[in-house]
Structure formats: structure tokens, C-alpha cells
Design a protein around this motif. Structure first.
Motif, PDB file in Angstrom:
ATOM      1  N   ILE A  72     -19.959 -24.930 -14.977  1.00  8.95           N
ATOM      2  CA  ILE A  72     -21.324 -25.038 -14.180  1.00  8.95           C
ATOM      3  C   ILE A  72     -21.528 -26.395 -13.688  1.00  8.95           C
ATOM      4  CG2 ILE A  72     -23.627 -24.578 -14.573  1.00  8.95           C
ATOM      5  CD1 ILE A  72     -23.045 -22.763 -16.905  1.00  8.95           C
ATOM      6  N   GLN A  73     -22.288 -26.368 -12.323  1.00 12.92           N
ATOM      7  CA  GLN A  73     -22.331 -27.495 -11.861  1.00 12.92           C
ATOM      8  C   GLN A  73     -23.705 -27.310 -10.963  1.00 12.92           C
ATOM      9  OE1 GLN A  73     -19.155 -29.324  -9.695  1.00 12.92           O
ATOM     10  NE2 GLN A  73     -20.059 -30.068  -8.125  1.00 12.92           N
ATOM     11  N   MET A  74     -24.548 -28.458 -10.906  1.00 12.95           N
ATOM     12  CA  MET A  74     -25.760 -28.363 -10.018  1.00 12.95           C
ATOM     13  C   MET A  74     -25.299 -29.006  -8.694  1.00 12.95           C
ATOM     14  SD  MET A  74     -28.126 -27.509 -11.801  1.00 12.95           S
ATOM     15  CE  MET A  74     -29.628 -27.914 -10.882  1.00 12.95           C
ATOM     16  N   ILE A  75     -25.419 -27.954  -7.514  1.00 13.45           N
ATOM     17  CA  ILE A  75     -25.368 -28.230  -6.273  1.00 13.45           C
ATOM     18  C   ILE A  75     -26.461 -27.747  -5.436  1.00 13.45           C
ATOM     19  CG2 ILE A  75     -23.795 -27.852  -4.270  1.00 13.45           C
ATOM     20  CD1 ILE A  75     -21.612 -27.154  -5.959  1.00 13.45           C
ATOM     21  N   ASP A  76     -27.313 -28.979  -4.967  1.00 16.80           N
ATOM     22  CA  ASP A  76     -28.450 -28.708  -4.186  1.00 16.80           C
ATOM     23  C   ASP A  76     -29.506 -28.199  -4.928  1.00 16.80           C
ATOM     24  OD1 ASP A  76     -27.513 -29.963  -2.006  1.00 16.80           O
ATOM     25  OD2 ASP A  76     -26.640 -27.954  -1.257  1.00 16.80           O
ATOM     26  N   ASN A  77     -29.953 -28.390  -6.319  1.00 12.61           N
ATOM     27  CA  ASN A  77     -30.637 -28.048  -7.260  1.00 12.61           C
ATOM     28  C   ASN A  77     -30.634 -26.601  -7.554  1.00 12.61           C
ATOM     29  OD1 ASN A  77     -32.168 -30.268  -8.150  1.00 12.61           O
ATOM     30  ND2 ASN A  77     -33.877 -29.846  -6.698  1.00 12.61           N
ATOM     31  N   ASN A  78     -29.307 -26.221  -7.555  1.00 14.86           N
ATOM     32  CA  ASN A  78     -28.947 -24.745  -7.744  1.00 14.86           C
ATOM     33  C   ASN A  78     -27.861 -24.693  -8.729  1.00 14.86           C
ATOM     34  OD1 ASN A  78     -30.703 -23.281  -6.087  1.00 14.86           O
ATOM     35  ND2 ASN A  78     -29.472 -23.906  -4.240  1.00 14.86           N
ATOM     36  N   ILE A  79     -27.818 -23.772  -9.712  1.00 23.17           N
ATOM     37  CA  ILE A  79     -26.915 -24.004 -10.791  1.00 23.17           C
ATOM     38  C   ILE A  79     -25.669 -23.281 -10.045  1.00 23.17           C
ATOM     39  CG2 ILE A  79     -26.028 -22.719 -12.933  1.00 23.17           C
ATOM     40  CD1 ILE A  79     -28.736 -23.394 -13.962  1.00 23.17           C
ATOM     41  N   THR A  80     -24.501 -23.606 -10.018  1.00 23.59           N
ATOM     42  CA  THR A  80     -23.288 -23.085  -9.382  1.00 23.59           C
ATOM     43  C   THR A  80     -22.109 -23.122 -10.411  1.00 23.59           C
ATOM     44  OG1 THR A  80     -24.090 -24.036  -7.263  1.00 23.59           O
ATOM     45  CG2 THR A  80     -21.643 -23.304  -7.547  1.00 23.59           C
ATOM     46  N   ILE A  81     -21.396 -21.767 -10.488  1.00 21.86           N
ATOM     47  CA  ILE A  81     -20.201 -21.990 -11.007  1.00 21.86           C
ATOM     48  C   ILE A  81     -18.817 -22.201 -10.191  1.00 21.86           C
ATOM     49  CG2 ILE A  81     -18.511 -20.257 -12.542  1.00 21.86           C
ATOM     50  CD1 ILE A  81     -21.286 -18.849 -13.360  1.00 21.86           C
ATOM     51  N   ILE A  82     -18.159 -23.316 -10.716  1.00 19.72           N
ATOM     52  CA  ILE A  82     -17.055 -23.716 -10.284  1.00 19.72           C
ATOM     53  C   ILE A  82     -15.860 -23.124 -10.939  1.00 19.72           C
ATOM     54  CG2 ILE A  82     -15.871 -25.692  -9.205  1.00 19.72           C
ATOM     55  CD1 ILE A  82     -18.606 -25.347  -7.900  1.00 19.72           C
ATOM     56  N   ALA A  83     -14.934 -22.322 -10.162  1.00 21.57           N
ATOM     57  CA  ALA A  83     -13.720 -21.893 -10.913  1.00 21.57           C
ATOM     58  C   ALA A  83     -12.532 -23.129 -10.935  1.00 21.57           C
ATOM     59  CB  ALA A  83     -13.118 -20.656 -10.158  1.00 21.57           C
ATOM     60  N   GLU A  84     -11.964 -23.288 -12.447  1.00 21.07           N
ATOM     61  CA  GLU A  84     -10.999 -24.258 -12.211  1.00 21.07           C
ATOM     62  C   GLU A  84      -9.587 -23.600 -12.392  1.00 21.07           C
ATOM     63  OE1 GLU A  84     -12.438 -26.525 -15.627  1.00 21.07           O
ATOM     64  OE2 GLU A  84     -13.745 -27.518 -14.693  1.00 21.07           O
ATOM     65  N   LYS A  85      -9.851 -22.246 -12.958  1.00 19.22           N
ATOM     66  CA  LYS A  85      -8.518 -21.529 -13.042  1.00 19.22           C
ATOM     67  C   LYS A  85      -8.868 -20.036 -12.962  1.00 19.22           C
ATOM     68  CE  LYS A  85      -4.841 -20.328 -16.107  1.00 19.22           C
ATOM     69  NZ  LYS A  85      -4.160 -20.417 -17.372  1.00 19.22           N
ATOM     70  N   ILE A  86      -8.013 -19.345 -12.133  1.00 16.97           N
ATOM     71  CA  ILE A  86      -8.194 -17.930 -12.056  1.00 16.97           C
ATOM     72  C   ILE A  86      -7.179 -17.071 -12.596  1.00 16.97           C
ATOM     73  CG2 ILE A  86      -7.379 -17.993  -9.439  1.00 16.97           C
ATOM     74  CD1 ILE A  86      -9.257 -15.703  -8.910  1.00 16.97           C
ATOM     75  N   THR A  87      -7.284 -15.880 -13.185  1.00 15.14           N
ATOM     76  CA  THR A  87      -6.185 -15.190 -13.676  1.00 15.14           C
ATOM     77  C   THR A  87      -6.423 -13.771 -13.286  1.00 15.14           C
ATOM     78  OG1 THR A  87      -6.354 -16.526 -15.844  1.00 15.14           O
ATOM     79  CG2 THR A  87      -5.173 -14.225 -15.954  1.00 15.14           C
ATOM     80  N   PHE A  88      -5.422 -13.267 -12.661  1.00 12.32           N
ATOM     81  CA  PHE A  88      -5.332 -12.070 -12.043  1.00 12.32           C
ATOM     82  C   PHE A  88      -5.012 -10.973 -13.137  1.00 12.32           C
ATOM     83  CE2 PHE A  88      -4.363 -14.836  -8.458  1.00 12.32           C
ATOM     84  CZ  PHE A  88      -5.287 -14.664  -7.873  1.00 12.32           C
ATOM     85  N   LEU A  89      -5.819 -10.077 -13.439  1.00 13.96           N
ATOM     86  CA  LEU A  89      -5.632  -9.437 -14.622  1.00 13.96           C
ATOM     87  C   LEU A  89      -5.043  -7.789 -14.390  1.00 13.96           C
ATOM     88  CD1 LEU A  89      -8.821 -10.429 -16.758  1.00 13.96           C
ATOM     89  CD2 LEU A  89      -6.423 -11.173 -16.918  1.00 13.96           C
ATOM     90  N   SER A  90      -5.591  -7.487 -13.203  1.00 14.94           N
ATOM     91  CA  SER A  90      -5.013  -6.038 -12.858  1.00 14.94           C
ATOM     92  C   SER A  90      -5.407  -5.852 -11.478  1.00 14.94           C
ATOM     93  CB  SER A  90      -5.599  -5.152 -13.528  1.00 14.94           C
ATOM     94  OG  SER A  90      -6.958  -4.713 -13.298  1.00 14.94           O
ATOM     95  N   SER A  91      -4.959  -4.900 -10.712  1.00 17.52           N
ATOM     96  CA  SER A  91      -5.217  -4.688  -9.475  1.00 17.52           C
ATOM     97  C   SER A  91      -6.485  -3.930  -9.433  1.00 17.52           C
ATOM     98  CB  SER A  91      -4.190  -3.812  -8.580  1.00 17.52           C
ATOM     99  OG  SER A  91      -3.807  -2.638  -9.361  1.00 17.52           O
ATOM    100  N   LYS A  92      -7.052  -3.422  -8.243  1.00 16.68           N
ATOM    101  CA  LYS A  92      -8.269  -2.580  -8.302  1.00 16.68           C
ATOM    102  C   LYS A  92      -8.453  -1.335  -9.164  1.00 16.68           C
ATOM    103  CE  LYS A  92      -7.752  -0.558  -3.733  1.00 16.68           C
ATOM    104  NZ  LYS A  92      -8.131  -0.363  -2.337  1.00 16.68           N
ATOM    105  N   LYS A  93      -9.456  -1.035  -9.482  1.00  7.61           N
ATOM    106  CA  LYS A  93      -9.600   0.188 -10.372  1.00  7.61           C
ATOM    107  C   LYS A  93      -9.262   1.393  -9.711  1.00  7.61           C
ATOM    108  CE  LYS A  93     -12.983   2.054 -13.781  1.00  7.61           C
ATOM    109  NZ  LYS A  93     -14.542   1.791 -14.122  1.00  7.61           N
ATOM    110  N   GLU A  94      -8.394   2.281 -10.159  1.00  9.14           N
ATOM    111  CA  GLU A  94      -8.074   3.473  -9.540  1.00  9.14           C
ATOM    112  C   GLU A  94      -9.034   4.570  -9.435  1.00  9.14           C
ATOM    113  OE1 GLU A  94      -4.097   4.784 -10.211  1.00  9.14           O
ATOM    114  OE2 GLU A  94      -3.212   2.934 -10.427  1.00  9.14           O
ATOM    115  N   VAL A  95      -9.207   5.224  -8.175  1.00  5.80           N
ATOM    116  CA  VAL A  95     -10.289   6.294  -8.358  1.00  5.80           C
ATOM    117  C   VAL A  95      -9.641   7.651  -8.632  1.00  5.80           C
ATOM    118  CG1 VAL A  95     -12.018   7.734  -7.042  1.00  5.80           C
ATOM    119  CG2 VAL A  95     -11.582   5.112  -6.759  1.00  5.80           C
ATOM    120  N   GLU A  96     -10.104   8.170  -9.894  1.00  4.26           N
ATOM    121  CA  GLU A  96      -9.564   9.338 -10.292  1.00  4.26           C
ATOM    122  C   GLU A  96     -10.172  10.777  -9.502  1.00  4.26           C
ATOM    123  OE1 GLU A  96      -9.429   9.580 -14.290  1.00  4.26           O
ATOM    124  OE2 GLU A  96      -8.310   7.750 -14.641  1.00  4.26           O
TER     125      GLU A  96
END
Length: 96
Positions: A72-96
Motif C-alpha cells: 500500500i502506498q500513498m500517491i497524491d493523498n490517495n491510498i494505492t495498491i502497488i503490485a510487486e508480484k502477480i500470479t495467474f491462477l486460472s483462465s476466465k471463469k467458464e460459463v455453463e
């Protein structure tokens, strides 16, 4: 001191990218039910930089399940979430 956040959710909007930065919004379900017995979720914007932004733009589409480790980082007086790592867990949810 520790400034760390871990989120797991589905991409809900197309990724907005600039040269070295991207913004992604993920939907994260809450771990408890509301008064009506339903699980609510929060749409959380995440800022990605450099290589992480490029990977997300290439591999993430709406509906993709991902994990984010960041800070979490303050940018222009707003709380911002900065990603340091991203993990791809699955593709988009399949519609049944």
C-alpha cells in the motif's frame, strides 16, 4: 515495519495501460455473508509497473483469476495498491 498485501480475485475490467504502467481492477469476495446470506465482493484497483504490467496486459483478460502480492502506498493523498508480484491462477471463469 511491514507493508504487504495479498489479494486473490477475478479481473473485472479490461486493463488500462500506458508505456510502463497498467491499472487492473479485481473483484475480491469477502469471507463472510451479509444480512441476506450472500457473499459481497469489493472491486479493488491495482497499479502495475514495468514487466508486471506487460505480463498482465498480455495474459489477463476479463474473468481471469489472479493473485496479487504488493504494498500500500500513498500517491497524491490517495491510498494505492502497488503490485510487486502477480500470479495467474486460472483462465476466465467458464460459463455453463
Amino acid at each position: 515495519m511491514l507493508n504487504q498485501i495479498v489479494l486473490v480475485g477475478r479481473v473485472v475490467e479490461e486493463i488500462n495501460t500506458t508505456e510502463n504502467q497498467a491499472t487492473i481492477v479485481i473483484s475480491v469476495s469477502r469471507s463472510f455473508k451479509n444480512g441476506e446470506g450472500l457473499y459481497e465482493s469489493d472491486n479493488i484497483p491495482i497499479v502495475l509497473y514495468n514487466g508486471i504490467a506487460q505480463n498482465a496486459a498480455e495474459y489477463c483478460t476479463k474473468g481471469t483469476l489472479i493473485g496479487i502480492k504488493g504494498r500500500i502506498q500513498m500517491i497524491d493523498n490517495n491510498i494505492t495498491i502497488i503490485a510487486e508480484k502477480i500470479t495467474f491462477l486460472s483462465s476466465k471463469k467458464e460459463v455453463e
